[in-house]
Design an enzyme around this catalytic site. Structure first.
Site, PDB file in Angstrom:
ATOM      1  N   HIS A 266       0.820  -1.210   0.000  1.00  0.00           N
ATOM      2  CA  HIS A 266       0.000   0.000   0.000  1.00  0.00           C
ATOM      3  C   HIS A 266       0.854   1.260   0.000  1.00  0.00           C
ATOM      4  CE1 HIS A 266      -0.444   0.114   4.715  1.00  0.00           C
ATOM      5  NE2 HIS A 266       0.614   0.789   4.353  1.00  0.00           N
TER       6      HIS A 266
ATOM      7  N   GLU B 155      -4.942   0.791  -0.576  1.00  0.00           N
ATOM      8  CA  GLU B 155      -4.687  -0.641  -0.406  1.00  0.00           C
ATOM      9  C   GLU B 155      -4.713  -1.346  -1.775  1.00  0.00           C
ATOM     10  OE1 GLU B 155      -3.502  -1.448   2.341  1.00  0.00           O
ATOM     11  OE2 GLU B 155      -4.898  -1.500   4.016  1.00  0.00           O
TER      12      GLU B 155
HETATM   13  C1  F6R Z   1       1.566   6.245   6.864  1.00  0.00           C
HETATM   14  C2  F6R Z   1       1.433   5.660   5.523  1.00  0.00           C
HETATM   15  C3  F6R Z   1       1.675   4.208   5.348  1.00  0.00           C
HETATM   16  C4  F6R Z   1       3.125   3.848   5.691  1.00  0.00           C
HETATM   17  C5  F6R Z   1       3.426   2.370   5.439  1.00  0.00           C
HETATM   18  C6  F6R Z   1       4.826   2.002   5.898  1.00  0.00           C
HETATM   19  O1  F6R Z   1       1.264   7.616   6.843  1.00  0.00           O
HETATM   20  O2  F6R Z   1       1.114   6.348   4.591  1.00  0.00           O
HETATM   21  O3  F6R Z   1       1.388   3.848   4.031  1.00  0.00           O
HETATM   22  O4  F6R Z   1       3.980   4.642   4.912  1.00  0.00           O
HETATM   23  O5  F6R Z   1       2.499   1.570   6.100  1.00  0.00           O
HETATM   24  O6  F6R Z   1       4.927   2.223   7.271  1.00  0.00           O
HETATM   25  P1  F6R Z   1       6.357   2.202   8.011  1.00  0.00           P
HETATM   26  O7  F6R Z   1       7.136   3.325   7.415  1.00  0.00           O
HETATM   27  O8  F6R Z   1       6.047   2.457   9.461  1.00  0.00           O
HETATM   28  O9  F6R Z   1       6.956   0.887   7.739  1.00  0.00           O
END
Ligand code: F6R
Length: 240
Positions: A138, A143
């Protein structure tokens, strides 16, 4: 999409911060859209420190949050609202008229998304988009299967997004839907940075780079953006 691989998370974050600073240096009124989460956190810290050190004026730019968890109060440390305040808005001393975030408790989710669409349109589109990538590919809360033509919308989150999302919260929360800037707006942004680090992102980056471009794994779509950079560390790049 250009792929940039760095030795470790620190160097990767410094490079990402460099791209961010360049956008604002070239266009002080830039509209910037920022993801939250572990991937961009360090880049934001370096961005703030370097903006101050280099005297880059951020008082004319406008910032929006890429997404938000519906039903999570703004004072919860896991909310995107709180994250963006802590890592960007407060340290940069942004005025309230310099940012717009999704309301996690909208009376009407469609209207809330329309407001975000209007803010983006009023600024002439997004100049800088910083995204992470989820384990299911995503982008924001777009999604797998999200239509490419979609603007801001309320999103049904997959189980993996809800379970992985618990890592941001100090205590277990009931995660419902997400509000997100849409794939169309991500793809229409003028500069797109996709950040990933660490071994757990290696299979995701492998898929993002090697699978056919399709909304069944939204991260692959970033490859069709004309000015996009995949900025990763060696661990995340291990299976490329
Ligand atoms: C959050 C967002 C999500 C995250 C993704 C990765 O604002 O847009 O799409 O970028 O879930 O999350 P991390 O960086 O915590 O692994």
């Amino acid at each position: 999409m250009e792929t940039k691989i760095f030795k470790d998370h620190e160097e990767q974050s410094a490079a990402a911060a460099g791209y961010m600073l360049e956008v604002i240096r070239n266009k002080p009124t830039a509209l910037c859209c920022f993801a939250t989460g572990d991937s961009p956190k360090r880049a934001y810290e370096i961005f703030v420190a370097e903006a101050k050190r280099q005297g880059i004026d951020t008082s004319h730019c406008f910032m929006i949050g890429l997404d938000e968890w519906m039903g999570i109060p703004t004072d919860n440390p896991g909310s995107c609202h709180r994250f963006l305040h802590d890592y960007l808005f407060i340290p940069l001393q942004l005025r309230k008229d310099q940012y717009h975030l999704f309301n996690a408790f909208p009376q009407d989710a469609d209207k809330e998304c329309e407001t975000m669409n209007e803010v983006i349109a009023a600024h002439g589109g997004i100049d800088l988009m910083v995204v992470g990538v989820g384990l299911n590919g995503h982008i924001g809360f777009n999604e797998p299967g999200t239509p490419l033509s979609i603007r801001a919308h309320a999103s049904e989150l997959e189980t993996i997004t809800k379970s992985t999302g618990q890592k941001y919260f100090p205590a277990k929360v009931e995660i419902g839907k997400g509000l997100t800037v849409g794939l169309l707006q991500v793809l229409e942004s003028r500069t797109l940075l996709m950040l990933a680090n660490g071994a757990k992102k290696a299979p995701v980056i492998h898929r993002a780079v090697n699978e056919p471009i399709s909304n069944s794994f939204p991260a692959t779509l970033m490859r069709q953006h004309q000015n996009s950079y995949l900025i990763i560390d060696q661990e995340a790049a291990a299976s490329i």
